[in-house]
Every structure is written in structure tokens, then in C-alpha cells.
Design an enzyme around this catalytic site. Structure first.
Site, mmCIF file in Angstrom:
data_model
loop_
_atom_site.group_PDB
_atom_site.id
_atom_site.type_symbol
_atom_site.label_atom_id
_atom_site.label_comp_id
_atom_site.label_asym_id
_atom_site.label_seq_id
_atom_site.Cartn_x
_atom_site.Cartn_y
_atom_site.Cartn_z
ATOM 1 N N SER A 1 0.834 -1.209 0.000
ATOM 2 C CA SER A 1 0.000 0.000 0.000
ATOM 3 C C SER A 1 0.860 1.247 0.000
ATOM 4 C CB SER A 1 -0.859 0.054 1.266
ATOM 5 O OG SER A 1 -1.632 -1.087 1.385
ATOM 6 N N HIS B 1 -1.900 -3.120 -6.821
ATOM 7 C CA HIS B 1 -2.473 -2.687 -5.535
ATOM 8 C C HIS B 1 -3.988 -2.886 -5.555
ATOM 9 C CE1 HIS B 1 -3.474 0.603 -2.450
ATOM 10 N NE2 HIS B 1 -3.098 -0.486 -1.823
ATOM 11 N N GLU C 1 -4.800 -0.833 -8.824
ATOM 12 C CA GLU C 1 -3.828 0.115 -9.368
ATOM 13 C C GLU C 1 -2.631 -0.690 -9.880
ATOM 14 O OE1 GLU C 1 -4.758 3.949 -6.479
ATOM 15 O OE2 GLU C 1 -3.348 2.449 -5.781
ATOM 16 N N ASN D 1 -4.939 6.280 -2.298
ATOM 17 C CA ASN D 1 -4.526 6.622 -0.933
ATOM 18 C C ASN D 1 -3.922 8.023 -0.850
ATOM 19 O OD1 ASN D 1 -5.490 4.300 0.164
ATOM 20 N ND2 ASN D 1 -3.518 3.236 0.218
HETATM 21 N N1 NAD Z 1 -5.614 -4.746 4.474
HETATM 22 C C1 NAD Z 1 -5.756 -3.790 3.576
HETATM 23 O O1 NAD Z 1 -6.696 -2.978 3.632
HETATM 24 C C2 NAD Z 1 -4.798 -3.680 2.419
HETATM 25 C C3 NAD Z 1 -5.223 -3.082 1.226
HETATM 26 C C4 NAD Z 1 -4.332 -3.021 0.145
HETATM 27 C C5 NAD Z 1 -3.049 -3.525 0.280
HETATM 28 N N2 NAD Z 1 -2.648 -4.083 1.477
HETATM 29 C C6 NAD Z 1 -1.294 -4.616 1.565
HETATM 30 O O2 NAD Z 1 -1.344 -6.024 1.392
HETATM 31 C C7 NAD Z 1 -0.282 -6.647 2.120
HETATM 32 C C8 NAD Z 1 -0.868 -7.693 3.055
HETATM 33 O O3 NAD Z 1 -1.802 -7.080 3.916
HETATM 34 P P1 NAD Z 1 -2.941 -7.925 4.674
HETATM 35 O O4 NAD Z 1 -3.890 -6.925 5.220
HETATM 36 O O5 NAD Z 1 -3.435 -9.010 3.788
HETATM 37 O O6 NAD Z 1 -2.091 -8.566 5.858
HETATM 38 P P2 NAD Z 1 -2.382 -9.893 6.706
HETATM 39 O O7 NAD Z 1 -1.696 -9.707 8.000
HETATM 40 O O8 NAD Z 1 -3.847 -10.204 6.702
HETATM 41 O O9 NAD Z 1 -1.659 -11.054 5.879
HETATM 42 C C9 NAD Z 1 -0.264 -11.132 5.698
HETATM 43 C C10 NAD Z 1 0.092 -12.593 5.440
HETATM 44 O O10 NAD Z 1 1.457 -12.700 5.105
HETATM 45 C C11 NAD Z 1 2.068 -13.753 5.864
HETATM 46 N N3 NAD Z 1 3.404 -13.288 6.228
HETATM 47 C C12 NAD Z 1 3.703 -12.391 7.192
HETATM 48 N N4 NAD Z 1 5.027 -12.188 7.230
HETATM 49 C C13 NAD Z 1 5.577 -12.926 6.265
HETATM 50 C C14 NAD Z 1 6.907 -13.120 5.811
HETATM 51 N N5 NAD Z 1 7.942 -12.496 6.355
HETATM 52 N N6 NAD Z 1 7.092 -13.950 4.764
HETATM 53 C C15 NAD Z 1 6.071 -14.572 4.198
HETATM 54 N N7 NAD Z 1 4.788 -14.452 4.590
HETATM 55 C C16 NAD Z 1 4.537 -13.632 5.615
HETATM 56 C C17 NAD Z 1 1.222 -13.955 7.100
HETATM 57 O O11 NAD Z 1 1.230 -15.302 7.466
HETATM 58 C C18 NAD Z 1 -0.169 -13.464 6.663
HETATM 59 O O12 NAD Z 1 -1.021 -14.518 6.288
HETATM 60 C C19 NAD Z 1 0.460 -5.503 2.836
HETATM 61 O O13 NAD Z 1 1.547 -5.110 2.053
HETATM 62 C C20 NAD Z 1 -0.593 -4.400 2.888
HETATM 63 O O14 NAD Z 1 -0.029 -3.123 2.964
HETATM 64 C C21 NAD Z 1 -3.506 -4.191 2.528
#
Ligand code: NAD
Length: 285
Positions: free
Chosen positions: A120, A141, A153, A191
Site C-alpha cells: 500500500s 495494488h 492500481e 490513498n
Molecule cells: N488490508 C488492507 O486494507 C490492504 C489493502 C491493500 C493492500 N494491502 C497490503 O497487502 C499486504 C498484506 O496485507 P494484509 O492486510 O493481507 O495482511 P495480513 O496480516 O492479513 O496477511 C499477511 C500474510 O502474510 C504472511 N506473512 C507475514 N510475514 C511474512 C513473511 N515475512 N514472509 C512470508 N509471509 C509472511 C502472514 O502469514 C499473513 O497470512 C500488505 O503489504 C498491505 O499493505 C492491505
């Protein structure tokens, strides 16, 4: 342009699970990688549950559901992504973790494989620099929840080549999304606009001494927003918003990007919005 058939998804959390579901429904073979088998199974269970709900609602044929579920394979080993044509990374939002992952993937997948990050707020260009193929690295994204939000995106990093950008765009379209192309700048498009806007809204709560209910009503009925800002921040997660605002402020140094102290205090108190049961509103379900 080599056809993309197999998509690797690394991290099957909130975003990765949704992205894997979209890829399966779009007909791709998906290799989903989690850190433990249990987390992988849990994500597969969530995907199966959402697909079953779509069948119940008449939005998906049972055969198509079975085929989609059958195209998912789970692993805890990055090496199992060797055959992927595109890998979409959705692990935690930590630069060091993403750099380590991209460097490792670079040594595993074919030279032409595209590596995409769902970050993000981090720099796609910086993540790409961890590989020997920065021209094959892009941002994809997605928005939360990925299966429901139409936008993706497609982020061009400094060295991304046209073919990688267009291939990622085509995948977004095949997933039924509305992709838009943009360059790798802090906050990308949505964002960059939405975070300072929501920060302003929260400041107005105190400045105009308006209640969250009335602020939401004002923006819905006076500005045509589909939902009010307090409802939206509760839905996004106050911790997620504060984190993204801090990241944008750090990069752009514009005061409007910094999270309002009221939101930081709420985050520190565990008032995270819908997911914690309480934010600007209370949620009993
Ligand atoms: N949640 C949102 O609203 C949103 C929206 C757009 C983008 N994002 C981006 O998406 C990405 C994931 O976010 P999320 O909300 O799904 O997080 P989340 O915590 O729900 O999931 C992350 C996953 O990655 C795994 N993980 C964590 N550390 C790791 C590592 N070092 N190596 C391999 N796997 C690992 C975990 O087991 C977990 O299942 C982030 O970069 C976040 O910024 C999030």
C-alpha cells in the site's frame, strides 16, 4: 507475450486470500504460499467458504466452484513457485520482509516471470531493486476486500518494462477488476487522495464540534459520498489508516498526511473500528 497461466500468491492473509480467490475464479492455476501449513489451510477454507456463498446466491455454477477449488495448491516452500508466470506478494507491510522475499523469489522463478507487490505504501522501485530483474517488477495494488472492490492500481516502478505493466493490467482485467495504470509515487492514486481527505474529516469532528453520525450524514447527503468518513475509517481499520498516514507523511512531509492525534489515540486504545467491535461506532456482530 508469454501467456500467464499460473499465478503464485505469497501471503494468504486478508489481501492474499482474496487475490488468490480472484485468480482461481478467473481460471488461473494458483500456488498459494503461507508460512505454515495451518495458515494455508485456513486461507483455503475461507476461499472455499466465499465460493460456496457465491454458489448459494446463484452467482457461480457449482461446477465452476469445484474447478476453481481444484486449481488451488498450497505450499510453505517458496521453491514451489518456480513454475509461476506471475507471483503476487501480499505479506506483511514491512520493507525488510519484502526485500528478503523478492531477493529469494528472484533466484527461484524463471527470468521472465513477473513479480508483483500488493504494497500500500512502500516503494515498488525499492522492492524491485532487491532483484536482478527490476524491469519485471510492478505493483498490483488491490483494495480491501479484494474480491468485492473493483479497482486495482497497476503501478509502474522506475525500471518496469511496458510488457510487465501490460501483462499485469491484463490479469487485472481478466479477474474482472477495473485496472488503472499509475507511476510509483507515495500512496499511488487513491490513498494519496483519500488519506489526507479522511484526516481532514476527522479534524473537522473537533473543529466543528460535530458528531460522527452528523459528519457522516453531512458527507453522504451534501457531498454524495456512498458512506460517511467515520464509517469508512472504521471499516478500513483505524490501525491500518494510521499506519498508511504515517508512511505517507514520512515520504511527502505534508502536514495533511500525518494522522490526527485523535486517531492515533484511538489506535493506541485498541479502538480499531469494525474489526475490534468499536471505533467511532460500536459493532455488536
Ligand atoms: N488490508 C488492507 O486494507 C490492504 C489493502 C491493500 C493492500 N494491502 C497490503 O497487502 C499486504 C498484506 O496485507 P494484509 O492486510 O493481507 O495482511 P495480513 O496480516 O492479513 O496477511 C499477511 C500474510 O502474510 C504472511 N506473512 C507475514 N510475514 C511474512 C513473511 N515475512 N514472509 C512470508 N509471509 C509472511 C502472514 O502469514 C499473513 O497470512 C500488505 O503489504 C498491505 O499493505 C492491505
Amino acid at each position: 507475450m508469454a501467456e500467464i497461466r499460473t499465478i503464485g500468491v505469497v501471503g494468504l492473509g486478508a489481501m492474499g486470500g482474496g487475490i488468490a480467490q480472484l485468480a482461481l475464479e478467473a481460471g488461473y492455476d494458483v500456488v498459494g504460499r503461507e508460512v505454515t501449513a495451518e495458515l494455508g489451510e485456513r486461507a483455503a477454507g475461507r476461499i472455499a467458504h466465499f465460493l460456496a456463498r457465491k454458489v448459494e446466491k446463484g452467482q457461480l455454477e457449482p461446477d465452476a466452484r469445484d474447478a476453481a477449488v481444484g486449481r488451488l495448491s498450497l505450499t510453505t516452500e517458496l521453491e514451489d513457485l518456480a513454475g509461476a508466470d506471475l507471483v503476487i506478494e501480499a505479506i506483511m507491510e514491512e520493507l525488510a520482509a519484502k526485500l528478503e522475499l523478492f531477493a529469494a523469489l528472484d533466484g527461484i522463478v524463471r527470468p521472465e516471470t513477473i513479480l508483483a507487490t500488493n504494497t500500500s505504501a512502500l516503494s515498488v522501485t525499492e522492492i524491485a531493486a532487491a532483484t536482478t530483474r527490476p524491469e519485471r517488477v510492478v505493483g498490483m495494488h488491490f483494495f480491501n476486500p479484494a474480491p468485492l472492490m473493483p479497482l486495482v492500481e497497476i503501478v509502474r516502478a522506475e525500471l518496469s518494462d511496458d510488457q510487465a505493466v501490460e501483462a499485469a493490467f491484463a490479469v487485472g482485467e481478466r479477474m474482472g477488476k477495473h485496472p488503472v495504470r499509475c507511476h510509483d509515487t507515495p500512496g499511488f492514486v487513491v490513498n494519496r487522495v483519500l488519506i489526507p481527505l479522511l484526516n481532514d474529516c476527522i479534524k473537522v469532528l473537533d473543529e466543528a464540534r460535530v458528531s460522527p453520525e452528523d459528519l457522516d450524514a453531512a458527507m453522504k447527503h451534501g457531498a454524495g459520498w456512498p458512506m460517511g468518513p467515520c464509517t469508512l475509517v472504521d471499516l478500513v481499520g483505524i490501525d491500518v489508516h494510521v499506519h498508511a498516514a504515517e508512511a505517507l507523511y514520512e515520504k511527502l512531509r505534508e502536514p495533511r498526511m500525518a494522522p490526527p492525534p485523535r486517531l492515533v489515540a484511538m489506535r493506541n486504545a485498541g479502538l480499531l473500528g469494525r474489526k475490534s467491535g468499536r471505533g467511532f461506532y460500536r459493532y455488536d456482530d
